[in-house]
Motif scaffolding. Structure first.
Motif, PDB file in Angstrom:
ATOM      1  N   THR B  15     -36.774  15.238 -39.628  1.00  0.00           N
ATOM      2  CA  THR B  15     -36.815  16.555 -40.273  1.00  0.00           C
ATOM      3  C   THR B  15     -36.385  16.521 -41.739  1.00  0.00           C
ATOM      4  O   THR B  15     -36.387  17.556 -42.396  1.00  0.00           O
ATOM      5  N   ALA B  16     -36.036  15.354 -42.246  1.00  0.00           N
ATOM      6  CA  ALA B  16     -35.703  15.270 -43.666  1.00  0.00           C
ATOM      7  C   ALA B  16     -35.711  13.814 -44.086  1.00  0.00           C
ATOM      8  O   ALA B  16     -35.503  12.920 -43.257  1.00  0.00           O
ATOM      9  N   ALA B  17     -35.943  13.583 -45.390  1.00  0.00           N
ATOM     10  CA  ALA B  17     -35.981  12.222 -45.911  1.00  0.00           C
ATOM     11  C   ALA B  17     -35.450  12.199 -47.331  1.00  0.00           C
ATOM     12  O   ALA B  17     -35.765  13.090 -48.129  1.00  0.00           O
ATOM     13  N   GLY B  18     -34.663  11.185 -47.645  1.00  0.00           N
ATOM     14  CA  GLY B  18     -34.101  11.084 -48.997  1.00  0.00           C
ATOM     15  C   GLY B  18     -34.060   9.656 -49.515  1.00  0.00           C
ATOM     16  O   GLY B  18     -33.032   9.003 -49.447  1.00  0.00           O
ATOM     17  N   PRO B  19     -35.192   9.145 -50.015  1.00  0.00           N
ATOM     18  CA  PRO B  19     -35.188   7.777 -50.538  1.00  0.00           C
ATOM     19  C   PRO B  19     -34.730   7.693 -52.003  1.00  0.00           C
ATOM     20  O   PRO B  19     -34.961   8.610 -52.787  1.00  0.00           O
ATOM     21  N   VAL B  20     -34.102   6.568 -52.321  1.00  0.00           N
ATOM     22  CA  VAL B  20     -33.756   6.236 -53.711  1.00  0.00           C
ATOM     23  C   VAL B  20     -34.354   4.858 -53.965  1.00  0.00           C
ATOM     24  O   VAL B  20     -33.917   3.879 -53.342  1.00  0.00           O
ATOM     25  N   THR B  21     -35.372   4.772 -54.807  1.00  0.00           N
ATOM     26  CA  THR B  21     -36.047   3.480 -55.011  1.00  0.00           C
ATOM     27  C   THR B  21     -36.440   3.290 -56.469  1.00  0.00           C
ATOM     28  O   THR B  21     -36.310   4.205 -57.284  1.00  0.00           O
ATOM     29  N   ALA B  22     -36.990   2.108 -56.742  1.00  0.00           N
ATOM     30  CA  ALA B  22     -37.453   1.801 -58.097  1.00  0.00           C
ATOM     31  C   ALA B  22     -38.663   2.643 -58.486  1.00  0.00           C
ATOM     32  O   ALA B  22     -38.947   2.810 -59.667  1.00  0.00           O
ATOM     33  N   ILE B  23     -39.407   3.166 -57.497  1.00  0.00           N
ATOM     34  CA  ILE B  23     -40.625   3.921 -57.848  1.00  0.00           C
ATOM     35  C   ILE B  23     -40.468   5.422 -57.642  1.00  0.00           C
ATOM     36  O   ILE B  23     -41.427   6.169 -57.839  1.00  0.00           O
ATOM     37  N   GLY B  24     -39.283   5.857 -57.279  1.00  0.00           N
ATOM     38  CA  GLY B  24     -39.115   7.292 -57.141  1.00  0.00           C
ATOM     39  C   GLY B  24     -37.855   7.640 -56.374  1.00  0.00           C
ATOM     40  O   GLY B  24     -37.451   6.908 -55.478  1.00  0.00           O
ATOM     41  N   ILE B  25     -37.252   8.754 -56.761  1.00  0.00           N
ATOM     42  CA  ILE B  25     -36.027   9.219 -56.117  1.00  0.00           C
ATOM     43  C   ILE B  25     -36.332  10.566 -55.466  1.00  0.00           C
ATOM     44  O   ILE B  25     -36.819  11.480 -56.139  1.00  0.00           O
ATOM     45  N   GLY B  26     -36.054  10.665 -54.190  1.00  0.00           N
ATOM     46  CA  GLY B  26     -36.448  11.848 -53.425  1.00  0.00           C
ATOM     47  C   GLY B  26     -37.821  11.605 -52.812  1.00  0.00           C
ATOM     48  O   GLY B  26     -38.656  10.884 -53.384  1.00  0.00           O
ATOM     49  N   GLN B  27     -38.071  12.176 -51.623  1.00  0.00           N
ATOM     50  CA  GLN B  27     -39.298  11.858 -50.883  1.00  0.00           C
ATOM     51  C   GLN B  27     -40.551  12.224 -51.687  1.00  0.00           C
ATOM     52  O   GLN B  27     -41.541  11.491 -51.669  1.00  0.00           O
ATOM     53  N   GLU B  28     -40.503  13.336 -52.416  1.00  0.00           N
ATOM     54  CA  GLU B  28     -41.691  13.768 -53.142  1.00  0.00           C
ATOM     55  C   GLU B  28     -42.059  12.781 -54.254  1.00  0.00           C
ATOM     56  O   GLU B  28     -43.207  12.344 -54.368  1.00  0.00           O
TER      57      GLU B  28
END
Lengths: 418, 404
Positions: B15-28
């Motif tokens: 029901t929710a996702a929160g990535p922090v990566t080199a190509i983007g922060i936040g699922q969107e």
């Protein structure tokens, strides 16, 4: 049991500790109230303010196992020795470097065909705080290219799976000083969910300069003796070792005609959500895990016969743990003898919870509660019954074993007589 | 074939996702990055890389922990910083009001391979240079691998079930499988689950010594399934998802991103072999009660390490046969070790949302992958079911099955 009706048995145990490198020696020493702590020489601790603790020595392994381990990582020696003992006691049908079925006696081989798929489902679950930190002195904190230091937490877990040719999942957990108990609890979950048929589970840690550099700063080490629940307790002393158990379902143990040493029937795990290095004074976190474990086990508080405490000998832990036991067991707490085997073997860091779990199982098997030594002046605030003069003979059907750690983690395990 | 024996199986949703990566922060943003396909791999600028055998990495350059900390902190390891980022993003996206929730019923399950290794190094540098008594007391509690998850618990008062996996590169994959089991079996209604891995010189030095990194110095250095690959590229990131029991998610009107339909775990002694990968995949598929042909995409763990990629390609071929669509996001975000499993799950959510398969530009396929359908360019595709692999070179395997 919400997850499954499957009951989990402990069918093998192995130990490497400051009080012996086999179960019987360890248990005899505990019941004799032997003090296993002293000057540490297994690791060069020169320059550190306190060099007392519990070290292991005299581990013997057959050459075919010695050949498979990294000699400069003392953890590997400890882990492999403890695993070998546990596998042997359980009669686990695995063999070094080949996947042959080694049943306990020829009659049993006829039921081998009915057993669960063997090697494909033997999981290894270990826990550690410091893993191979003893190999890092030539690398960590230096600007030179990395040489031989092992930064991985999972090395010993993979090693055991490789040595015994096990194709189940291998899990490594790290939850500071509640690690060892967490590994056993998680291992039981793997059996209940059907993700493994056998689990080799437990914790280990070795004394290293890295660990000592940090632990010396926490102001929890004492220059005095380790005196859990004593009014003048001044802190803990750290030790090294490994405690490993074999877990399997009741059905599997019965089918193999393997002795069920005890049932692991409850697992509670949480975090205090309070402070990195101090527990809340009311002991709520550890009380919650005790309640969670009892609820899972379907055991009422008044059925508890004994608590094997975390009992570190620090002012805060022993006070808050006493409060937690009273909160969970109510008036019955005053009828439940508790003990801290740390008074004899020290705090085995990532192995503490699994070694204390083993002591809990031995307590059930032998009907004998090991004493808490070094008690000279009981703390009126820690007023639960504690055998101090010697072991207490008592029929014990249900034991709770508690563990807590840096970061605020707590684990409680409940063992029941089979 | 492994049959899972969980008796009371509840359906589990994300029901929710929160990535922090080199190509983007936040699922969107991350999803945009996955669709655009620009690599996050670039020359290392955080320290002098000339003396090492590897020169590029995918660092989460744009991440600033200040945006994600509820209260200021004196010191945090980068691993903990990233963890705060992922947690904060997932919490916000979930719409869960922690002030009103029974926090003792929320599980926090985490994975990392190296934890606070950089703080271990910083702490021990003083000990090495000045002597045993000169380690800084403030640093030591940050050297533990469970520091990140503990600090999250303390910050957000999460006093429920709590577990920290350090099972190498499969750490967050195993965390996800365990969180799934906890929710599916009804032991907790909600789990926050994820993992983190920081990029820093300490872990980089170690990885160089392990000879796992590509010597290439361009942004296309990570070459999964390519016969020219000479190693992987270090990445950095953290991810966290919220798993909920379907009925309670529906009851609170949560936005459901996907169903978490199954998980499989296995291992192979003596290094990664196809059989253990097959077993993990088969278990995940069987436990979710679908047929292998219904898996429309395999999101591979492949990362440019020749032996790993060969074993995985052979296993996928064995389980699914010819022409199975396969892709990987490692060329975009690098190998993130303990965070790899959760970050692939974030990518699977992106793929399901956009109905889009990212491409992998392979010059010369390894023979094991010849019959797999790996798109060179990103392309739209109708996808309801994604199987995720999360593998460790020493033999640990995790597969996760996600359904729209």
């Amino acid at each position: 049991m919400p997850e499954s009706s499957k009951r989990v048995a402990v069918t093998g145990m192995g130990i490497v500790s400051p009080l012996g490198n086999d179960i019987q020696t360890f248990w005899n020493a505990l019941c004799a109230g032997k003090d296993g702590l002293g000057q540490i020489t297994s690791c060069d601790l020169s320059g550190f303010p306190i060099q007392q603790g519990g070290q292991v020595s005299g581990i013997s392994l057959p050459p075919e196992l010695l050949a498979k381990i990294r000699v400069d990582d003392r953890c590997q020696l400890m882990v492999v020795s403890a695993v070998k003992q546990a596998i042997n006691q359980a009669g686990l049908p695995v063999n070094v470097a080949q996947a042959s079925c080694l049943c306990k006696n020829p009659e049993e081989t006829r039921i081998a065909g009915k057993m669960p798929a063997l090697h494909s489902k033997t999981a290894v679950v270990f826990s550690t705080n410091f893993a191979a930190a003893g190999t890092l002195d030539g690398d960590l904190g230096l600007a030179t290219p990395w040489t031989k230091g092992d930064l991985g937490f999972e090395t010993a877990t993979d090693l055991v799976a490789d040595i015994w040719n096990l194709s189940g999942p291998r899990t490594t957990l790290s939850l500071s000083c509640s690690s060892g108990a967490a590994a056993i609890g998680y291992g039981a979950d793997l059996i209940r969910s059907g993700r493994a048929d056998y689990v080799i589970a437990g914790g280990y840690d070795a004394i290293s300069r890295f660990a000592w550099a940090g632990l010396s700063l926490l102001r929890t080490m004492t220059e005095d003796k380790l005196r859990p629940f004593d009014k003048n307790r001044a802190g803990t002393l750290f030790s090294e070792g490994a405690g490993i158990v074999v877990l399997e379902s009741f059905e599997s143990a019965k089918l193999r005609n393997s002795q069920m040493l005890a049932e692991l029937c409850g697992f509670g795990f949480n975090n205090n959500a309070y402070h990195m290095t101090a527990p809340p004074q009311d002991g709520k976190g550890i009380a919650d895990t005790m309640e969670m474990a009892l609820k899972e086990a379907g055991i009422l508080p008044e059925m508890v016969d004994h608590v094997n405490t975390h009992g570190t000998g620090t002012q805060l832990n022993d006070l808050t743990e006493t409060a937690a036991i009273k909160q969970v067991l109510g008036k019955h707490a005053y009828d439940v003898p508790i003990t801290s085997i740390k008074s004899m073997i020290g705090h085995l860091m990532g192995a503490a919870g699994s070694v204390e779990a083993i002591a809990s199982v031995l307590t059930i098997l032998n009907g004998r509660i090991p004493p808490t030594i070094n008690m000279t002046e009981p703390d009126p605030e820690c007023d639960l019954p504690i055998p101090t003069a010697g072991p207490l003979d008592k029929q014990v059907k249900v034991v709770i074993s508690n563990s807590s750690g840096i970061g605020g983690n707590n684990v409680s395990l409940v063992f029941r007589k089979v | 074939m492994v049959k899972l024996k969980i008796l009371i199986m509840k359906r589990v949703v994300i029901t929710a996702a929160g990535p922090v990566t080199a190509i983007g922060i936040g699922q969107e943003c991350f999803t945009e990055g996955v669709v655009e396909g620009g690599s996050g791999i670039m020359e290392i600028t955080a320290f002098e890389h000339g003396k090492y055998d590897a020169h590029v990495a995918a660092r989460a350059e744009d991440f600033d922990v200040k945006e994600f900390l509820p209260t200021p902190k004196n010191y945090l390891d980068r691993n903990t910083e990233l963890s705060f980022g992922a947690f904060s993003l997932a919490l916000k996206a979930s719409g869960i009001d922690l002030a009103k929730a029974d926090k003792s019923k929320i599980a926090l399950i985490w994975g990392t391979a190296f934890g606070g290794a950089d703080t271990m190094n910083l702490f021990y540098a003083d000990v090495q240079k000045k002597g045993p008594r000169f380690g800084k007391p403030i640093l030591f509690p940050h050297t533990y691998s469970n520091t990140a998850i503990s600090m999250l618990s303390i910050e957000y008062k999460l006093n429920g079930p709590h577990m920290n996996f350090v099972s190498g590169w499969t750490a967050s994959g195993q965390a996800l499988a365990y969180a799934y089991d906890l929710v599916a079996s009804g032991r907790v209604p909600v789990a926050f689950v994820g993992g983190a891995e920081a990029f820093n010189e300490t872990i980089f030095r170690y990885c160089c010594s392990q000879k796992i990194l590509s010597a290439s110095s361009n942004e296309n250095a990570c070459m999964p399934f390519d016969s020219a690959a000479d190693g992987t590229v270090m990445g950095e990131g953290a991810g966290m998802i919220v798993l909920e029991e379907l009925d309670s998610a529906l009851a609170r009107g949560a936005h459901i991103l996907a169903e978490f339909a199954g998980a499989g775990l296995a291992g192979s002694p003596g290094g990664l072999k196809p059989k253990a990968i097959e077993e993990a995949m088969t278990t995940a598929i069987n436990s979710s009660k679908i047929n292998p042909c219904d898996v429309e995409l395999v999101l591979a763990s492949a990362n440019g390490m020749p032996d790993m990629d060969k074993a995985e390609a052979a296993a996928i071929q064995k389980v699914f046969g010819d022409n199975k669509p396969v892709t990987t996001i490692k060329p975009l975000i690098g190998e993130t070790f303990g965070a790899a499993g959760i970050l692939q799950l974030h990518a699977a959510l992106s793929i399901l949302e956009k109905q889009f398969v990212p491409g992998v530009n392979i010059a010369s396929k390894i023979s094991e992958s010849e019959k797999l359908k790996i798109p060179a360019e990103g392309c739209p595709q109708k996808i309801k079911t994604v199987l995720i692999n999360n593998l460790d070179p020493d033999g640990n395997t995790v597969s996760l099955l996600i359904k729209k």
